[in-house]
Design a protein around this motif. Structure first.
Motif, PDB file in Angstrom:
ATOM      1  N   ILE A  17      27.185  30.834  37.435  1.00 35.04           N
ATOM      2  CA  ILE A  17      27.505  31.449  38.729  1.00 35.04           C
ATOM      3  C   ILE A  17      28.254  32.751  38.463  1.00 35.04           C
ATOM      4  CG2 ILE A  17      28.677  31.184  40.946  1.00 35.04           C
ATOM      5  CD1 ILE A  17      28.511  28.151  40.589  1.00 35.04           C
ATOM      6  N   ALA A  56      36.320  50.440  29.841  1.00 34.77           N
ATOM      7  CA  ALA A  56      35.247  50.409  28.840  1.00 34.77           C
ATOM      8  C   ALA A  56      35.742  50.507  27.400  1.00 34.77           C
ATOM      9  CB  ALA A  56      34.198  51.496  29.129  1.00 34.77           C
ATOM     10  N   CYS A 209      31.438  31.639  36.407  1.00 35.60           N
ATOM     11  CA  CYS A 209      31.839  32.980  35.930  1.00 35.60           C
ATOM     12  C   CYS A 209      32.002  33.877  37.152  1.00 35.60           C
ATOM     13  CB  CYS A 209      30.772  33.563  35.000  1.00 35.60           C
ATOM     14  SG  CYS A 209      30.363  32.548  33.582  1.00 35.60           S
ATOM     15  N   GLY A 211      34.464  35.358  38.531  1.00 35.35           N
ATOM     16  CA  GLY A 211      35.421  36.471  38.511  1.00 35.35           C
ATOM     17  C   GLY A 211      36.474  36.381  39.599  1.00 35.35           C
ATOM     18  N   TYR A 213      36.310  35.518  42.452  1.00 32.98           N
ATOM     19  CA  TYR A 213      36.131  34.344  43.323  1.00 32.98           C
ATOM     20  C   TYR A 213      36.073  33.040  42.518  1.00 32.98           C
ATOM     21  CZ  TYR A 213      35.515  37.314  47.356  1.00 32.98           C
ATOM     22  OH  TYR A 213      35.739  38.215  48.373  1.00 32.98           O
ATOM     23  N   GLY A 234      43.231  48.697  39.562  1.00 32.74           N
ATOM     24  CA  GLY A 234      43.464  49.797  38.623  1.00 32.74           C
ATOM     25  C   GLY A 234      42.724  51.031  39.101  1.00 32.74           C
ATOM     26  N   GLY A 319      39.086  49.704  40.065  1.00 34.06           N
ATOM     27  CA  GLY A 319      38.510  48.391  39.756  1.00 34.06           C
ATOM     28  C   GLY A 319      39.538  47.311  40.041  1.00 34.06           C
TER      29      GLY A 319
END
Ligand SMILES: Cc1cc2nc3c(=O)[nH]c(=O)nc-3n(C[C@H](O)[C@H](O)[C@H](O)COP(=O)(O)OP(=O)(O)OC[C@H]3O[C@@H](n4cnc5c(N)ncnc54)[C@H](O)[C@@H]3O)c2cc1C
Length: 454
Positions: A17, A56, A209, A211, A213, A234, A319
């Motif tokens: 997920i 990144a 997965c 995140g 949620y 951020g 983000g």
């Protein structure tokens, strides 16, 4: 929009997920081991959550908590990225990082940071005096006092990596369902039945997965949540291409009690990035940027790198980290219920994704298959050969980022065509340059309308 790649219609061995970097890496790892995998993503495309906007950086883990699961999985993920990147055509900008001390107080902390790096197995760190640091980075303000060089910190492409992981999963038969939200689930003792906005999906095991949620999905399927997501925003400023010439190394701050400080680094696309901030918020879907904060970021960046004064800014973005009420990763394995949550992957998930995926496969008893089909992604990195540098590209569509018509066509002909402008941008760089789509936006939108919705 819903879809099913044809290889398997279900039931599946594993349902993942969430189509962030962790979900994409996890789908890859299970598909490589021969499992029948489905990745379920509620948004119209993958990479719409925390994985949409980050710094990144491929971290070494030099400053991670010693002995932590996070450190182990970051280093495992990093090692695997370095091992597979050539076969998947994933770039690496070998910048190194420098933790720079600007005050006596910060300089005093470098010993402890160096000791922690060595305790974390990062042995190639080296102390630099002011003259040596300035010789390496002559653009830095001469007020710097000392630095710790961390040669293994690098810059990667935060979007090509997860795309490559998922492309490889698809090459190994994984199904991807975008536009499909998990709304609930029931385990009957042998198998999960996930209720989604696009019908039921059955799978033996579920990997959460999700995140930002992750706690919500646990509550929907397990009835309780083992952690609470507390989003941490951020904000970033992206300087125009000439600014990247001012710096080679990632400039990292010495963390203080008051502030985490500002990071300066080149991007894989040839810009210079400044940020991120760390701001708690309730909202999980919206990451706004604020003028005053951006101005403060720019002001601090100019103090650090005076040549940045007056440099044009291309873009700003923010983000959201999927932080929780505790600092560490929130991994919940329930073997009887065939459930694993990879939660709270707040600020190191790009680096750790492949490590987390390997951890998940081990937990569920899936061994990696030796035979692998590589599914290379097109290069988008500025320091490698781009499509416009090869003959037959047809025409340039995005002139700021030199994106060709052939590259855009390839994105639509690829294993997971874009469905949104953001998705097309993440696959090609189109509209990311200094005009931010002012000139090419209409043409790009028209191509998207014809290819994705036509
Ligand atoms: C400002 C910032 C800077 C960072 N810098 C770095 C860095 O330099 N290096 C590094 O290694 N890491 C960095 N990170 C961390 C990294 O970006 C994250 O750890 C990583 O993106 C988390 O990925 P994820 O897959 O866990 O979550 P996400 O990317 O949020 O993916 C979760 C997905 O699940 C989907 N989803 C949620 N609920 C459901 C549902 N009910 N049904 C279906 N789908 C659902 C969401 O739509 C989303 O796409 C940074 C993060 C931020 C915010």
């Amino acid at each position: 929009m819903t879809e099913a790649t044809p290889s398997h219609a279900g039931p599946f061995d594993v349902a993942v997920i969430g189509g962030g970097v962790v979900g994409c890496a996890t789908a890859r790892r299970f598909a490589l081991s021969g499992a029948r995998v489905v990745l379920i993503e509620k948004a119209a495309d993958i990479l719409e959550g925390a994985s949409k906007g980050n710094s990144a950086l491929l971290h070494t883990g030099f400053d991670a908590p010693t002995g932590s699961v996070e450190l182990a999985l970051m280093q495992r993920g990093r090692d695997e990225y370095l091992a597979i990147r050539e076969s998947l055509n994933l770039p690496l900008l070998e910048t190194g990082g420098m933790v720079v001390a600007w005050s006596e107080e910060e300089e005093a902390k470098l010993d402890a940071i160096e000791a922690q790096a060595r305790a974390n197995g990062v042995h190639d760190v080296r102390r630099l005096g002011a003259a040596e640091a300035l010789a390496r980075e002559p653009g830095l303000a001469p007020t710097l006092r000392a630095a710790l060089l961390v040669p293994g910190e690098h810059v990667i492409d935060a979007w090509s990596a997860p795309l490559a992981y998922l492309f490889q999963a698809i090459a190994h038969g994984a199904a991807v369902r975008r536009g499909t939200e998990v709304l609930g689930g029931r385990f009957d003792g042998a198998r999960w039945r996930l209720e989604t906005s696009a019908g039921a999906i059955e799978a033996t095991s579920v990997i959460n997965c999700a995140g930002l949620y992750g706690d919500h999905v646990e509550r929907l399927c397990l009835g309780d949540a083992s952690f609470e997501i507390r989003p941490r925003k951020g904000q970033f400023v992206v300087f125009d291409k000439p600014a990247a010439k001012l710096l080679r190394t990632i400039i990292l701050p010495v963390p203080t009690e008051r502030t985490k400080g500002v990071v300066l680094c080149r991007t894989i696309w040839g810009n210079l990035l400044v940020g991120p901030t760390a701001e708690e918020q309730q909202e999980r879907d919206r990451a706004t940027v604020e003028q005053a904060t951006l101005e403060a970021l720019i002001a601090r960046a100019v103090e650090i790198l005076p040549g940045l004064a007056g440099m044009p800014v291309n873009a700003v973005y923010a983000g959201l980290r999927s932080a929780t009420e505790q600092k560490h990763y929130r991994l919940r394995h329930e073997p009887e219920r065939h459930w694993l949550s990879l939660g709270g992957i707040r600020s190191t998930g790009l680096t750790a994704a492949l490590g987390l995926a390997a951890y998940a496969a081990e937990r569920l008893g899936f061994a990696q298959d030796a035979a692998q089909h590589a599914a290379p992604v097109p290069n988008l990195a500025e320091h490698e050969e781009r499509d416009w540098q090869r003959p037959g590209y047809d025409a340039i569509v995005c002139h700021c980022e030199l994106v060709t018509r052939r590259e855009i066509a390839a994105a639509f002909d690829g294993p997971l065509p874009p469905t949104t402008l953001g998705g097309l941008k993440r696959r090609t760089r189109a509209t990311m340059g200094r005009c931010q789509g002012f000139y090419c936006g209409a043409q790009v939108r028209q191509i998207l309308a014809e290819r994705a919705h036509g």
